[in-house]
Design a protein around this motif. Sequence first.
Motif, PDB file in Angstrom:
ATOM      1  N   LYS A 179      42.208  35.308  53.415  1.00 19.78           N
ATOM      2  CA  LYS A 179      42.405  36.235  52.300  1.00 19.78           C
ATOM      3  C   LYS A 179      41.951  35.624  50.997  1.00 19.78           C
ATOM      4  O   LYS A 179      41.159  36.217  50.268  1.00 19.78           O
ATOM      5  CB  LYS A 179      43.888  36.617  52.195  1.00 19.78           C
ATOM      6  N   SER A 180      42.477  34.447  50.677  1.00 12.94           N
ATOM      7  CA  SER A 180      41.977  33.793  49.473  1.00 12.94           C
ATOM      8  C   SER A 180      42.019  32.298  49.669  1.00 12.94           C
ATOM      9  O   SER A 180      43.055  31.720  49.980  1.00 12.94           O
ATOM     10  CB  SER A 180      42.751  34.252  48.242  1.00 12.94           C
TER      11      SER A 180
ATOM     12  N   ARG B  19      40.026  45.577  48.430  1.00 10.61           N
ATOM     13  CA  ARG B  19      40.961  45.617  47.290  1.00 10.61           C
ATOM     14  C   ARG B  19      41.827  44.377  47.381  1.00 10.61           C
ATOM     15  O   ARG B  19      42.385  44.084  48.441  1.00 10.61           O
ATOM     16  CB  ARG B  19      41.821  46.869  47.364  1.00 10.61           C
ATOM     17  N   ASP B  20      41.914  43.714  46.257  1.00 12.96           N
ATOM     18  CA  ASP B  20      42.497  42.388  46.213  1.00 12.96           C
ATOM     19  C   ASP B  20      43.822  42.202  46.942  1.00 12.96           C
ATOM     20  O   ASP B  20      44.003  41.235  47.657  1.00 12.96           O
ATOM     21  CB  ASP B  20      42.647  41.950  44.758  1.00 12.96           C
ATOM     22  N   ARG B  21      44.724  43.137  46.772  1.00 17.23           N
ATOM     23  CA  ARG B  21      46.063  42.889  47.298  1.00 17.23           C
ATOM     24  C   ARG B  21      46.238  43.329  48.744  1.00 17.23           C
ATOM     25  O   ARG B  21      47.248  43.020  49.369  1.00 17.23           O
ATOM     26  CB  ARG B  21      47.095  43.573  46.397  1.00 17.23           C
ATOM     27  N   LEU B  22      45.271  44.076  49.274  1.00 15.89           N
ATOM     28  CA  LEU B  22      45.476  44.685  50.592  1.00 15.89           C
ATOM     29  C   LEU B  22      45.142  43.762  51.757  1.00 15.89           C
ATOM     30  O   LEU B  22      44.173  43.014  51.734  1.00 15.89           O
ATOM     31  CB  LEU B  22      44.677  45.977  50.707  1.00 15.89           C
TER      32      LEU B  22
ATOM     33  N   ARG C 248      42.835  40.449  56.391  1.00 15.22           N
ATOM     34  CA  ARG C 248      42.761  39.341  55.427  1.00 15.22           C
ATOM     35  C   ARG C 248      44.077  38.577  55.434  1.00 15.22           C
ATOM     36  O   ARG C 248      45.106  39.091  55.009  1.00 15.22           O
ATOM     37  CB  ARG C 248      42.433  39.901  54.054  1.00 15.22           C
TER      38      ARG C 248
END
Length: 226
Positions: free
Chosen positions: A13-14, A35-38, A52
């Motif tokens: 994810k990150s 989308r960043d948070r998903l 992610r």
Amino acid sequence: MSDSRRLRIAIQKSGRLSDDSIALLKAIGIKLNIRDRLLIAHSTNENIDLLRVRDDDIPGLVMDGVVDLGFIGENELEEKMLERQAAGKAADFEVLRRLDYGGCRLSIAVPNEFNYESVKSLEGKKVATTYPYLLERFFKESGVNAKAVMLTGSVEVAPRAGVADAICDLVSTGATLEANGLQEEEVIFRSKAVLIQRADGEISDEKQALINRLVPRIDGVIQAKE
Ligand code: ATP
Ligand code: ZN
């Protein structure tokens, strides 16, 4: 709801593998709406969903057949494989491709003042690491009686904190080691990112056909960069 006809791919994810993995998927023509948070991202032009997650979870997701493919560092993959084998769990997967990013090495480093001569200098010592199975295997192969102390973070401060005599951690440039007064002594594993596939025989023909279409494109992207 998840659709079992869509190919599921796990990516970090990150972290250090995220951008390069997404760039590769885009380079092989997969359009993504991230989308960043998903947790989930759907492709808008292929039957593909991205999951992610933390990189630590990716080997298990592939080996348990929760996802079809995963992008993962060989270090994490090998560690989780050893952990699962020790626990008597299935640890099957297939490496489809070794990729051209995520390069690093897993190394043992000691404080500058440690009088290191050879691996025998570690006899009776405690070594802090996030990779206890890889480290224990190295100790065993080297015939050294040392102890792996598991830490999930801040491994490089363990000697200063009096928690361990040495560390075993991922290194790329060595700047972090130097900043913490540590000297790299033994490389125990060299790693790159790999693309892996579940190997439980449960992939549908449609999904396998899609995978077989994607992998040559990866080769093309890597070759074009060389
Ligand atoms: P997560 O939150 O997903 O668990 P993490 O902190 O475990 O993230 P990262 O630091 O993002 O992981 O590293 C992910 C992978 O990137 C490593 O397992 C390794 O394969 C690779 N990598 C490449 N260079 C380095 C480096 N210098 N240090 C650490 N990892 C590196
Ligand atoms: Zn991790």
